[in-house]
Design a protein around this motif. Sequence first.
Motif, PDB file in Angstrom:
ATOM      1  N   GLU A 193      44.144  28.840  35.395  1.00  0.00           N
ATOM      2  CA  GLU A 193      45.334  28.089  35.733  1.00  0.00           C
ATOM      3  C   GLU A 193      46.006  28.168  34.444  1.00  0.00           C
ATOM      4  OE1 GLU A 193      44.241  24.362  37.243  1.00  0.00           O
ATOM      5  OE2 GLU A 193      43.752  24.971  39.206  1.00  0.00           O
ATOM      6  N   ALA A 194      45.257  28.048  32.909  1.00  0.00           N
ATOM      7  CA  ALA A 194      46.152  27.938  31.903  1.00  0.00           C
ATOM      8  C   ALA A 194      46.697  29.339  31.610  1.00  0.00           C
ATOM      9  CB  ALA A 194      45.271  27.414  31.006  1.00  0.00           C
ATOM     10  N   ALA A 195      45.987  30.282  31.877  1.00  0.00           N
ATOM     11  CA  ALA A 195      46.645  31.623  31.790  1.00  0.00           C
ATOM     12  C   ALA A 195      47.774  31.846  32.685  1.00  0.00           C
ATOM     13  CB  ALA A 195      45.220  32.656  32.023  1.00  0.00           C
ATOM     14  N   SER A 196      47.678  31.368  33.929  1.00  0.00           N
ATOM     15  CA  SER A 196      48.580  31.347  34.758  1.00  0.00           C
ATOM     16  C   SER A 196      49.942  30.622  34.257  1.00  0.00           C
ATOM     17  CB  SER A 196      48.487  31.147  36.395  1.00  0.00           C
ATOM     18  OG  SER A 196      49.477  31.559  37.022  1.00  0.00           O
ATOM     19  N   LEU A 197      49.829  29.877  33.835  1.00  0.00           N
ATOM     20  CA  LEU A 197      50.853  29.007  33.296  1.00  0.00           C
ATOM     21  C   LEU A 197      51.690  29.467  32.021  1.00  0.00           C
ATOM     22  CD1 LEU A 197      49.728  25.185  33.446  1.00  0.00           C
ATOM     23  CD2 LEU A 197      51.426  26.566  34.994  1.00  0.00           C
ATOM     24  N   ASP A 198      50.574  30.463  31.222  1.00  0.00           N
ATOM     25  CA  ASP A 198      51.251  31.071  29.903  1.00  0.00           C
ATOM     26  C   ASP A 198      51.965  32.337  30.357  1.00  0.00           C
ATOM     27  OD1 ASP A 198      50.370  29.056  28.331  1.00  0.00           O
ATOM     28  OD2 ASP A 198      48.385  29.897  27.942  1.00  0.00           O
ATOM     29  N   GLY A 199      51.990  32.721  31.665  1.00  0.00           N
ATOM     30  CA  GLY A 199      52.755  33.860  32.094  1.00  0.00           C
ATOM     31  C   GLY A 199      51.930  35.120  32.245  1.00  0.00           C
ATOM     32  N   ALA A 200      50.412  34.837  32.178  1.00  0.00           N
ATOM     33  CA  ALA A 200      49.523  36.133  32.373  1.00  0.00           C
ATOM     34  C   ALA A 200      49.752  36.433  34.022  1.00  0.00           C
ATOM     35  CB  ALA A 200      48.097  35.624  31.978  1.00  0.00           C
ATOM     36  N   GLY A 201      49.677  37.738  34.122  1.00  0.00           N
ATOM     37  CA  GLY A 201      49.772  38.172  35.397  1.00  0.00           C
ATOM     38  C   GLY A 201      48.389  38.214  36.173  1.00  0.00           C
ATOM     39  N   ARG A 202      48.567  38.668  37.428  1.00  0.00           N
ATOM     40  CA  ARG A 202      46.959  39.065  37.919  1.00  0.00           C
ATOM     41  C   ARG A 202      46.184  40.020  37.218  1.00  0.00           C
ATOM     42  NH1 ARG A 202      46.601  36.451  43.083  1.00  0.00           N
ATOM     43  NH2 ARG A 202      44.485  37.154  42.822  1.00  0.00           N
ATOM     44  N   SER A 203      47.012  41.263  36.991  1.00  0.00           N
ATOM     45  CA  SER A 203      46.303  42.483  36.341  1.00  0.00           C
ATOM     46  C   SER A 203      45.797  41.832  34.985  1.00  0.00           C
ATOM     47  CB  SER A 203      47.249  43.487  36.143  1.00  0.00           C
ATOM     48  OG  SER A 203      48.414  42.945  35.449  1.00  0.00           O
ATOM     49  N   ARG A 204      46.689  41.022  34.101  1.00  0.00           N
ATOM     50  CA  ARG A 204      46.073  40.644  32.782  1.00  0.00           C
ATOM     51  C   ARG A 204      45.146  39.608  33.004  1.00  0.00           C
ATOM     52  NH1 ARG A 204      48.718  40.305  27.758  1.00  0.00           N
ATOM     53  NH2 ARG A 204      46.887  39.665  26.193  1.00  0.00           N
ATOM     54  N   GLN A 205      45.185  38.720  33.856  1.00  0.00           N
ATOM     55  CA  GLN A 205      43.841  37.761  34.112  1.00  0.00           C
ATOM     56  C   GLN A 205      42.655  38.775  34.369  1.00  0.00           C
ATOM     57  OE1 GLN A 205      44.397  34.692  36.918  1.00  0.00           O
ATOM     58  NE2 GLN A 205      46.832  34.355  36.204  1.00  0.00           N
ATOM     59  N   LEU A 206      42.882  39.699  35.178  1.00  0.00           N
ATOM     60  CA  LEU A 206      41.562  40.670  35.522  1.00  0.00           C
ATOM     61  C   LEU A 206      41.181  41.230  34.238  1.00  0.00           C
ATOM     62  CD1 LEU A 206      39.783  41.703  37.678  1.00  0.00           C
ATOM     63  CD2 LEU A 206      41.634  43.654  37.909  1.00  0.00           C
ATOM     64  N   LEU A 225      27.487  40.794  46.279  1.00  0.00           N
ATOM     65  CA  LEU A 225      26.914  39.439  46.272  1.00  0.00           C
ATOM     66  C   LEU A 225      26.782  38.889  44.932  1.00  0.00           C
ATOM     67  CD1 LEU A 225      23.859  39.964  48.684  1.00  0.00           C
ATOM     68  CD2 LEU A 225      26.128  38.858  49.312  1.00  0.00           C
ATOM     69  N   VAL A 226      26.568  39.876  43.961  1.00  0.00           N
ATOM     70  CA  VAL A 226      26.514  39.340  42.435  1.00  0.00           C
ATOM     71  C   VAL A 226      27.705  39.092  41.818  1.00  0.00           C
ATOM     72  CG1 VAL A 226      26.113  39.887  39.887  1.00  0.00           C
ATOM     73  CG2 VAL A 226      24.383  40.740  42.022  1.00  0.00           C
ATOM     74  N   CYS A 227      28.976  39.855  42.120  1.00  0.00           N
ATOM     75  CA  CYS A 227      30.089  39.797  41.528  1.00  0.00           C
ATOM     76  C   CYS A 227      30.769  38.539  42.543  1.00  0.00           C
ATOM     77  CB  CYS A 227      31.013  40.899  41.733  1.00  0.00           C
ATOM     78  SG  CYS A 227      30.476  42.023  40.882  1.00  0.00           S
ATOM     79  N   THR A 228      30.329  38.322  43.698  1.00  0.00           N
ATOM     80  CA  THR A 228      30.976  37.104  44.331  1.00  0.00           C
ATOM     81  C   THR A 228      30.613  35.588  43.872  1.00  0.00           C
ATOM     82  OG1 THR A 228      31.030  38.394  46.474  1.00  0.00           O
ATOM     83  CG2 THR A 228      30.969  36.024  46.718  1.00  0.00           C
ATOM     84  N   GLY A 229      29.086  35.552  43.465  1.00  0.00           N
ATOM     85  CA  GLY A 229      28.794  34.416  42.988  1.00  0.00           C
ATOM     86  C   GLY A 229      29.407  34.409  41.383  1.00  0.00           C
ATOM     87  N   ALA A 230      29.503  35.463  40.497  1.00  0.00           N
ATOM     88  CA  ALA A 230      30.160  35.199  39.264  1.00  0.00           C
ATOM     89  C   ALA A 230      31.591  34.901  39.318  1.00  0.00           C
ATOM     90  CB  ALA A 230      29.856  36.918  38.302  1.00  0.00           C
ATOM     91  N   LEU A 231      32.338  35.456  40.280  1.00  0.00           N
ATOM     92  CA  LEU A 231      33.823  35.021  40.490  1.00  0.00           C
ATOM     93  C   LEU A 231      33.641  33.499  40.824  1.00  0.00           C
ATOM     94  CD1 LEU A 231      35.529  37.939  42.400  1.00  0.00           C
ATOM     95  CD2 LEU A 231      35.641  37.427  39.820  1.00  0.00           C
ATOM     96  N   GLN A 232      32.749  32.979  41.700  1.00  0.00           N
ATOM     97  CA  GLN A 232      33.007  31.677  42.201  1.00  0.00           C
ATOM     98  C   GLN A 232      32.856  30.780  41.166  1.00  0.00           C
ATOM     99  OE1 GLN A 232      30.529  31.390  45.790  1.00  0.00           O
ATOM    100  NE2 GLN A 232      32.121  32.436  47.193  1.00  0.00           N
ATOM    101  N   ALA A 233      31.940  31.200  40.029  1.00  0.00           N
ATOM    102  CA  ALA A 233      31.313  30.354  38.897  1.00  0.00           C
ATOM    103  C   ALA A 233      32.552  30.404  37.996  1.00  0.00           C
ATOM    104  CB  ALA A 233      29.849  30.758  38.268  1.00  0.00           C
ATOM    105  N   LEU A 234      33.410  31.015  37.877  1.00  0.00           N
ATOM    106  CA  LEU A 234      34.584  31.252  36.962  1.00  0.00           C
ATOM    107  C   LEU A 234      35.414  29.745  36.543  1.00  0.00           C
ATOM    108  CD1 LEU A 234      36.179  34.668  37.494  1.00  0.00           C
ATOM    109  CD2 LEU A 234      34.539  34.126  35.826  1.00  0.00           C
ATOM    110  N   PRO A 235      35.728  29.275  35.252  1.00  0.00           N
ATOM    111  CA  PRO A 235      36.370  28.205  35.294  1.00  0.00           C
ATOM    112  C   PRO A 235      37.839  28.426  35.871  1.00  0.00           C
ATOM    113  CG  PRO A 235      35.874  29.537  33.239  1.00  0.00           C
ATOM    114  CD  PRO A 235      35.236  29.973  34.104  1.00  0.00           C
ATOM    115  N   GLN A 236      38.052  27.579  36.614  1.00  0.00           N
ATOM    116  CA  GLN A 236      39.529  27.459  37.160  1.00  0.00           C
ATOM    117  C   GLN A 236      40.574  27.146  36.129  1.00  0.00           C
ATOM    118  OE1 GLN A 236      40.119  29.052  40.027  1.00  0.00           O
ATOM    119  NE2 GLN A 236      37.908  29.647  40.415  1.00  0.00           N
ATOM    120  N   ASP A 237      40.253  26.174  35.325  1.00  0.00           N
ATOM    121  CA  ASP A 237      40.936  25.721  34.630  1.00  0.00           C
ATOM    122  C   ASP A 237      41.720  26.747  33.521  1.00  0.00           C
ATOM    123  OD1 ASP A 237      38.675  25.848  33.432  1.00  0.00           O
ATOM    124  OD2 ASP A 237      38.834  23.947  32.413  1.00  0.00           O
ATOM    125  N   THR A 238      40.673  27.620  33.304  1.00  0.00           N
ATOM    126  CA  THR A 238      40.912  28.864  32.314  1.00  0.00           C
ATOM    127  C   THR A 238      41.927  29.571  33.071  1.00  0.00           C
ATOM    128  OG1 THR A 238      38.924  28.832  31.202  1.00  0.00           O
ATOM    129  CG2 THR A 238      40.284  30.516  30.813  1.00  0.00           C
TER     130      THR A 238
END
Length: 540
Positions: A425-438, A410-423
């Motif tokens: 998306e910017a990391a994804s545009l810069d070529g960061a994969g899912r593991s690097r974003q994690l 529950l705690v991690c779900t709330g923390a994930l939903q509060a993450l800034p999506q623009d950050t």
Amino acid sequence: MTVDAPTTPQAPAQTPPRESHARRWRGPGWGFLAKLGLMALVNAFGVMTLLSAFRAESWIVFSATLVLLVAADIVYFTKRALPLKYLLPGLVFLLVFQVFIFGYTAYIAFTNYGTGHAGTQEQAVEAALIQGERRVEDSPTYPLSVVERVGELGFAIVDENGDVLVGSAEQPLEEARDAEVGSGGAPSEVPGWEVVPRTIVITDAALQEQIASLRVPVSEDPNDGSIRTRDGSSGAVYESTLVWDADAQTITDTTTGTVYTADHDSGSFVAEDGSTLPAGWYVTVGFDNFLRLFTDPALAQVLLSVTVWTFVFATLSVVLPFALGLLLALIYNDARLKGRRFLRTLYILPYAFPAFMSALLFRGMFNAEFGVINDLFFFGANINWLGDPWLARAAVVWVNLWLTYPYYFLVCTGALQALPQDTLEAASLDGAGRSRQLRSIILPLVLVATAPLLISSFAFSFNNFTVIYMFNNGGPAIPGAPYALGATDILISAIYDISGVSGGAADYGLASALSILVFAVVGGISAIAFRQTRKLEEFQ
């Protein structure tokens, strides 16, 4: 042309200051009456506490209660000190339930309070004499009635002169004037006391046990013996084979001639050969309890094992559930997953189930004889989960994982939903994969939000008595360990065993000393951890 004189503007009428409801006498005056009633209850309770502390000669409690009572009356019956009217209740609760308890625990840690040392020297002398009581050979049998006064039992007897004497365990025999003797020769009416009917004495088993254990002193001198009865209708004088000499501070066993001298350093009666009487009294022993934790070979080795396991258990109880909860939160936070709400509800069910009931259920499931764990998952193999130390530890870690991962989910779900999506998306545009974003974004930001909760969870797991006690009672037992300590015991359950609450010898002084050390360790680790979490804020 006449000129009108300029009109002087009139000042607006000032409204009188509004009087507090708690001080208003006009009208119904409900506010003042309510305050008066509450303060009457507070003062009544305070006076009752003062009387009890005075009778028990507990001067610290008496002084503290008197100060708090006077402060409450001053604060709530004066116009000043308005902030204290709101702060005083919280301050009182803080002093009573936090400061006082911690201070009293610290005091007990510097004493030998425990089994055999649970009272004053006077109580120890009385207990020793009672343990050596024997009926006097030439003691006459006195007609006796059981009497009662405000829940206190006593005996009323008729002595050789025909006088009625009455007393209780706390009050030696004294003459009861205007008492009447019944046809059976026993007292039938005693002023100030109620004679218990003979039929009740015969039929009430619990009352019979109290009567059999009751001892009424003959006089103020404990060496004069006491009145005891076996049938509730006749009594005799019992004297102890031990004789107390208050001036010499010795107890002499008249049957063997052994003399036990009061040792005020250890709170015991000690003979020349080193033997002691079972009854002792509590005294201040300084840092002896703390030194025992590190210098007693049998105790120190076992406590070292318990301490190491406590840190391992607390760490695994945070790392494993957090990892599992974060993994499930990442999975069920994906919008492409169907039925997320229903599945999330299923995963948090263990969190809604009482922990002690879950521990008891798993205790039966891990049982080697009839447990379903062996039957369903290990093809009926006879795996002794609760009897082997390492298997028992693994099992209790698993049980705690099952109980706590929904919280982190529950705690991690709330923390994930509060993450800034623009950050992201910017990391994804810069070529960061899912593991690097994690690794570089999601996990640091989640840790920033959950680090205080992880620290508090570590402190909770460090003192998680419920799971340890309910699952296996700290077992299996460590061979040769004092105080019945087991392989899955953590420090808090070890304190429980040492205190003797679960049975056996009690050593409250040693348990209090260990409690203070646990408090210092948990507080130190929490302070360091909170300091380190500030570094995580740099990722925000």
